[in-house]
Design an enzyme around this catalytic site. Sequence first.
Site, PDB file in Angstrom:
ATOM      1  N   GLU A   9     -14.116  -1.262 -10.253  1.00 10.86           N
ATOM      2  CA  GLU A   9     -14.742  -0.524 -11.354  1.00 10.86           C
ATOM      3  C   GLU A   9     -15.479   0.713 -10.865  1.00 10.86           C
ATOM      4  OE1 GLU A   9     -16.964  -2.971 -14.118  1.00 10.86           O
ATOM      5  OE2 GLU A   9     -15.689  -4.684 -13.629  1.00 10.86           O
ATOM      6  N   TYR A  53       0.839  -1.201   0.000  1.00 10.79           N
ATOM      7  CA  TYR A  53       0.000   0.000   0.000  1.00 10.79           C
ATOM      8  C   TYR A  53       0.874   1.251   0.000  1.00 10.79           C
ATOM      9  CZ  TYR A  53      -3.955  -3.058   1.220  1.00 10.79           C
ATOM     10  OH  TYR A  53      -4.920  -4.044   1.219  1.00 10.79           O
ATOM     11  N   GLY A 106     -17.590  -5.046  -9.498  1.00  8.08           N
ATOM     12  CA  GLY A 106     -16.488  -5.447 -10.359  1.00  8.08           C
ATOM     13  C   GLY A 106     -15.178  -5.447  -9.584  1.00  8.08           C
ATOM     14  N   PHE A 107     -14.092  -5.359 -10.316  1.00  6.31           N
ATOM     15  CA  PHE A 107     -12.782  -5.310  -9.683  1.00  6.31           C
ATOM     16  C   PHE A 107     -12.296  -3.860  -9.712  1.00  6.31           C
ATOM     17  CE2 PHE A 107      -8.077  -5.906  -9.665  1.00  6.31           C
ATOM     18  CZ  PHE A 107      -7.978  -6.555  -8.437  1.00  6.31           C
ATOM     19  N   SER A 126     -13.246  -4.199  -0.156  1.00  5.25           N
ATOM     20  CA  SER A 126     -14.023  -3.439  -1.140  1.00  5.25           C
ATOM     21  C   SER A 126     -15.524  -3.658  -0.949  1.00  5.25           C
ATOM     22  CB  SER A 126     -13.614  -3.813  -2.571  1.00  5.25           C
ATOM     23  OG  SER A 126     -12.348  -3.277  -2.887  1.00  5.25           O
ATOM     24  N   PRO A 127     -16.061  -3.375   0.244  1.00  3.31           N
ATOM     25  CA  PRO A 127     -17.476  -3.644   0.520  1.00  3.31           C
ATOM     26  C   PRO A 127     -18.451  -2.741  -0.226  1.00  3.31           C
ATOM     27  CG  PRO A 127     -16.468  -2.475   2.357  1.00  3.31           C
ATOM     28  CD  PRO A 127     -15.354  -2.849   1.424  1.00  3.31           C
TER      29      PRO A 127
END
Length: 305
Positions: free
Chosen positions: A223, A52, A220-221, A215-216
Site C-alpha cells: 500500500e 520478477y 499493508g500489502f 517489504s521491510p
Amino acid sequence: MRTIKLGTSSLEVPVLAVGCMRLDSLDKPEAERFVQTALDEGANFFDHADIYGGGRCEEIFADAIHMSPSVREKIILQSKCGIRQGQFDFSKEHILEAVDGILARLKTEYLDVLLLHRPDALVEPEEVAEAFDRLESAGKVRHFGVSNQKPMQIELLKKHVTQPLVANQLQLSITNATMISNGINVNMENAAAVDRDGSILDYCRLHDITIQPWSPFQYGFFEGVFLGSDKFPELNRKIDEIAEKYRVANTTIAIAWLLRHPAGMQPVTGTMNTERLKDCCKAADIRLSREEWYAIYRAAGNVLP
C-alpha cells in the site's frame, strides 16, 4: 558487512539480502551502478524470483554484474519459483523447468539457494522431494527453503524432503508485525492476540530457519512506504529521533529494528536507489537498545498488554 549462518547450512551470508524485484526499472548503466554499490558495501547476497519482470530482472542482473566464473564465486544467488499466471505450481516438472530457466537467465550453473514461492494448495510433497533431489544431485541448487509458509506447511514438506529448509521469506516490517505482536499478546482478548501464521516466528527460531523479511518499509500489502508517510506521524517522529541520535537515515533505523530481533533475520531490501541501499547497509553496524526497539514498536500503534 556482518554475516550470519543461513539456517542450519554452512553458508555464511550478509545480514542483508539485496532484493532484485524492481531491477527492470533501471537502464543498463543504472543497473551496473546499483549492483556495484551492493558489492562495494559487502552486500553480495542477491535475491531473485522467476516472476520478477517476467524473468527480465534475472537477465538484467547477469548483464549488469558481467557474470563470469570469477564473478560468480564472489556472490551468493537466491531465486524463487512456483508462481505462474493465475496459479501456484510446486509440481516436479514445473520446479525443474523453472530452475533451468533461472540458471539460463542468470548465466550460472547453480543457485546457492532456491525458495518455493507462495504455498501451492495442490502441493504433493513427494514431487517436491524428487525435484529437490534431482536439482541437488545435478549440482544445480545447493540449499533449499520456502517463502510465505507457516509451520504445518513446512512440516508437510519436511516429511518427504531430505534437504534442510534453511530460509523462510515472510512479509515483516515495523507496521506489519503480526508475527511479533501475537507473541506479546498471548492470552489476550484483542486483535493483536490473533495468531495468523501458526507462530511461524517461534517455529523458525526453534528449527534454525532464517527468516528473510520482505517489504521491510511497506505497510499493508504494497500500500505504500511508512517512512515519511503522514499516516504514521508518531512512528516517523520516533524513528527520526533515534536516527538523529545515531546520525543515520530513517531507512537505517527501520532495518536496524528488524536486525535487533534475536531471531537473526536477514531482511531483503527492495530499493533500487543506491543511496538508500547504502543506508540499509549501515544498519548492520547498529544495535538498537531494548528501550529504542520497544519505543518504535509502540509508536507504530502497538499497545503492550
